[in-house]
Design a protein around this motif. Structure first.
Motif, PDB file in Angstrom:
ATOM      1  N   GLN A 147      11.829   0.149  -4.217  1.00  6.69           N
ATOM      2  CA  GLN A 147      11.079   1.412  -4.224  1.00  6.69           C
ATOM      3  C   GLN A 147       9.623   1.197  -4.642  1.00  6.69           C
ATOM      4  O   GLN A 147       8.696   1.757  -4.041  1.00  6.69           O
ATOM      5  N   LEU A 148       9.424   0.367  -5.672  1.00 11.07           N
ATOM      6  CA  LEU A 148       8.071   0.086  -6.139  1.00 11.07           C
ATOM      7  C   LEU A 148       7.272  -0.673  -5.079  1.00 11.07           C
ATOM      8  O   LEU A 148       6.093  -0.363  -4.830  1.00 11.07           O
ATOM      9  N   SER A 149       7.915  -1.653  -4.451  1.00 13.71           N
ATOM     10  CA  SER A 149       7.237  -2.420  -3.400  1.00 13.71           C
ATOM     11  C   SER A 149       6.871  -1.525  -2.220  1.00 13.71           C
ATOM     12  O   SER A 149       5.777  -1.634  -1.657  1.00 13.71           O
ATOM     13  N   GLY A 150       7.790  -0.613  -1.871  1.00 14.72           N
ATOM     14  CA  GLY A 150       7.523   0.302  -0.767  1.00 14.72           C
ATOM     15  C   GLY A 150       6.358   1.221  -1.066  1.00 14.72           C
ATOM     16  O   GLY A 150       5.487   1.457  -0.218  1.00 14.72           O
ATOM     17  N   TRP A 151       6.313   1.728  -2.305  1.00 17.83           N
ATOM     18  CA  TRP A 151       5.203   2.608  -2.696  1.00 17.83           C
ATOM     19  C   TRP A 151       3.885   1.849  -2.665  1.00 17.83           C
ATOM     20  O   TRP A 151       2.870   2.353  -2.157  1.00 17.83           O
ATOM     21  N   ALA A 152       3.892   0.616  -3.198  1.00 18.82           N
ATOM     22  CA  ALA A 152       2.668  -0.180  -3.247  1.00 18.82           C
ATOM     23  C   ALA A 152       2.178  -0.529  -1.850  1.00 18.82           C
ATOM     24  O   ALA A 152       0.979  -0.470  -1.562  1.00 18.82           O
ATOM     25  N   PHE A 153       3.112  -0.883  -0.955  1.00 21.05           N
ATOM     26  CA  PHE A 153       2.728  -1.210   0.425  1.00 21.05           C
ATOM     27  C   PHE A 153       2.107   0.003   1.104  1.00 21.05           C
ATOM     28  O   PHE A 153       1.077  -0.098   1.776  1.00 21.05           O
ATOM     29  N   ASN A 154       2.740   1.152   0.940  1.00 26.12           N
ATOM     30  CA  ASN A 154       2.228   2.366   1.591  1.00 26.12           C
ATOM     31  C   ASN A 154       0.890   2.811   1.001  1.00 26.12           C
ATOM     32  O   ASN A 154       0.066   3.404   1.699  1.00 26.12           O
ATOM     33  N   ALA A 155       0.667   2.509  -0.295  1.00 23.16           N
ATOM     34  CA  ALA A 155      -0.580   2.905  -0.933  1.00 23.16           C
ATOM     35  C   ALA A 155      -1.713   1.946  -0.625  1.00 23.16           C
ATOM     36  O   ALA A 155      -2.850   2.364  -0.347  1.00 23.16           O
ATOM     37  N   PHE A 156      -1.450   0.630  -0.646  1.00 24.55           N
ATOM     38  CA  PHE A 156      -2.512  -0.368  -0.570  1.00 24.55           C
ATOM     39  C   PHE A 156      -2.607  -1.063   0.797  1.00 24.55           C
ATOM     40  O   PHE A 156      -3.686  -1.539   1.168  1.00 24.55           O
ATOM     41  N   ILE A 157      -1.507  -1.165   1.536  1.00 26.08           N
ATOM     42  CA  ILE A 157      -1.521  -1.878   2.812  1.00 26.08           C
ATOM     43  C   ILE A 157      -1.603  -0.916   3.992  1.00 26.08           C
ATOM     44  O   ILE A 157      -2.335  -1.157   4.960  1.00 26.08           O
ATOM     45  N   ALA A 158      -0.873   0.197   3.907  1.00 29.25           N
ATOM     46  CA  ALA A 158      -0.829   1.140   5.029  1.00 29.25           C
ATOM     47  C   ALA A 158      -2.202   1.656   5.455  1.00 29.25           C
ATOM     48  O   ALA A 158      -2.432   1.841   6.659  1.00 29.25           O
ATOM     49  N   PRO A 159      -3.166   1.912   4.533  1.00 30.83           N
ATOM     50  CA  PRO A 159      -4.484   2.363   5.002  1.00 30.83           C
ATOM     51  C   PRO A 159      -5.146   1.387   5.966  1.00 30.83           C
ATOM     52  O   PRO A 159      -5.835   1.805   6.905  1.00 30.83           O
ATOM     53  N   PHE A 160      -4.932   0.084   5.764  1.00 34.61           N
ATOM     54  CA  PHE A 160      -5.503  -0.917   6.665  1.00 34.61           C
ATOM     55  C   PHE A 160      -4.747  -0.952   7.988  1.00 34.61           C
ATOM     56  O   PHE A 160      -5.347  -0.917   9.076  1.00 34.61           O
TER      57      PHE A 160
END
Length: 458
Positions: free
Chosen positions: A242-255
């Protein structure tokens, strides 16, 4: 490449003209701009003046200048402003206003703390308050940028930028000359206490304005679901997943969302952002040394280049807002792409004729009106590129890319001016505007600025 970046089936822009400056949210940006500009010098130049005035050693003042770096690294926590709710405040005021309000409260509290602390006795506490004020200021910048992008239509973004810049510049005067005058008449504690009180302008504005109405598109949700699905196939599980998913969506998804939306055209867009202001930054770095070298007095520089120049910049920004509202982003973007390097040639002419006040006035009118135009239209363009799910993050990235290449290259301008002389220096720096001109025309074909659709708004 997706077809969305440059759909041709768009409705014509409404011809608002001067009426664009009567829009409540456009007016509101004047006061939010003041709130954003006020803390900048209070943890920068004015702060240094205070410390030196009371006898703090230069080494300590130099180290404390690092607090201003918060504005350079604000992109690091911009994803948190997009994704994290502020307890209680978000429920009451919404996603953007809650972060603005929190940042303004932090700034006001930190400035008040600075006003009540004696740097000679407790320098470490003053440093702590300054760090809090700087991080609050940088956070407020991110939140206000996101609010501005989401609050109004694309053709009003330049007007929003113009009123924002006006308020920002007025705040710089208040926190610079204003704070120094108050300190001279009373003391530094009174100066910083009054500056803390002036943050009420931003607080009251935030409470009055309405939260932007935006939504997260199905395409954006689908992309985040794909990222989460990819992570679920990894070794993580439970809270780690869950934490990894949140971090990916917050920091990687914008790119990934930006490149997925624009495809290969994304590289043209990013190159254009990186090169658009290079010739302007080149010019700005060497302006004051140039004026002094060719024989202008300090009084002439202060009166013409600084005071009169500020008025011309604000006039240019206001004109840019008006022109974008009337004609759209694309034609004004092309116009300023040509005008910016052309003004460098005017400075080459000024270097040739020598220290003539009339020549300086002509150069300042041309350069600062062009700069104001460029600021307003380029902010409008950057605003058109964002997805409302990641407005704070994507805009922070774009604005950093807008200045970093020029600032890095500007480090070599002193060497270049020494080698070439002022006339040939300005002629050479004019050539740095050619890539932006070429890329601007490429955008008209592949990602027309007036046909871009912002997911969740347009």
């Amino acid at each position: 490449m997706s077809s969305s970046p440059s759909d041709s089936s768009t409705t014509p822009l409404p011809a608002e003209g001067l009426r664009v400056y009567l829009k409540p949210r456009v007016i509101g940006m004047l006061f939010l701009g003041f709130s954003a500009g006020l803390p900048l010098l209070l943890v920068g130049g004015t702060f240094s003046a205070w410390l030196r005035d009371i006898g703090v050693e230069l080494a300590s003042i130099g180290f404390l200048s690092w607090v201003g770096m918060a504005h350079s690294i604000k992109v690091l926590w911009a994803p948190l402003i997009d994704r994290l709710p502020v307890p209680i405040l978000t429920r009451l005021f919404g996603r953007r206003r809650s972060w603005m309000l929190l940042a303004q409260l932090v700034i006001a509290g930190a400035l008040l703390g600075m006003s009540m602390t004696n740097p000679l006795e407790h320098l470490e506490w003053v440093a702590l308050w300054a760090v809090l004020a700087a991080f609050g200021s940088a956070t407020q910048d991110v939140a206000i940028d996101a609010y501005r992008v989401e609050a109004e239509a694309k053709h009003r973004q330049a007007a929003m930028a113009a009123t924002y810049v006006t308020g920002y510049r007025v705040a710089i005067l208040a926190a610079g000359a204003g704070a120094l005058h108050i300190a001279a008449l009373q003391d530094w504690s009174m100066a910083y206490g009054l500056m803390a009180g002036m943050m009420l302008i931003g607080l009251v504005t935030t409470l009055i304005i309405a939260e932007p109405s935006v939504e997260i598109t199905d395409a954006t949700r689908a992309q985040e679901a794909r990222l989460t699905q990819h992570l679920s196939e990894s070794v993580h599980s439970g809270w780690r997943l869950q934490l990894s998913g949140w971090a990916f969506n917050a920091f990687i998804a914008p790119f990934t969302e930006f490149f997925e939306r624009y495809g290969r055209v994304a590289f043209i867009i990013l190159l254009f952002i990186a090169t658009f202001r290079v010739s302007d930054i080149f010019m700005g770095t060497m302006a004051n040394p140039f004026y002094l070298d060719i024989g202008f007095s300090k009084e002439q520089i202060a009166n013409i280049a600084a005071a009169f120049g500020l008025a011309m910049t604000l006039a240019g920004a206001a004109l840019g807002g008006l022109m974008v509202a009337r004609f759209g982003i694309a034609p004004i973007l092309i116009l300023t792409a040509f005008m910016a390097p052309a003004t460098n040639l005017i400075f080459a002419w000024l270097a040739f004729i020598g220290p003539q006040p009339d020549g300086l006035i002509v150069a300042i009118i041309a350069d600062n009106i062009t700069g104001g135009l460029a600021i307003s239209v380029f902010i409008a363009y950057l605003s058109s590129l964002t997805n409302t799910a990641y407005t704070a993050t994507q805009y922070a990235l774009f604005s950093s890319l807008m200045t970093l290449p020029g600032q890095f290259a500007a480090g070599f301008t002193g060497v270049l001016a020494t080698q070439l002389g002022w006339v040939h220096f300005f002629m050479a720096t004019a050539l740095t505007g050619l890539p932006a001109i070429i890329l601007a025309f490429a955008l008209l074909r592949y990602a027309h600025p007036d046909r871009l659709r912002r997911p969740g708004i347009d």
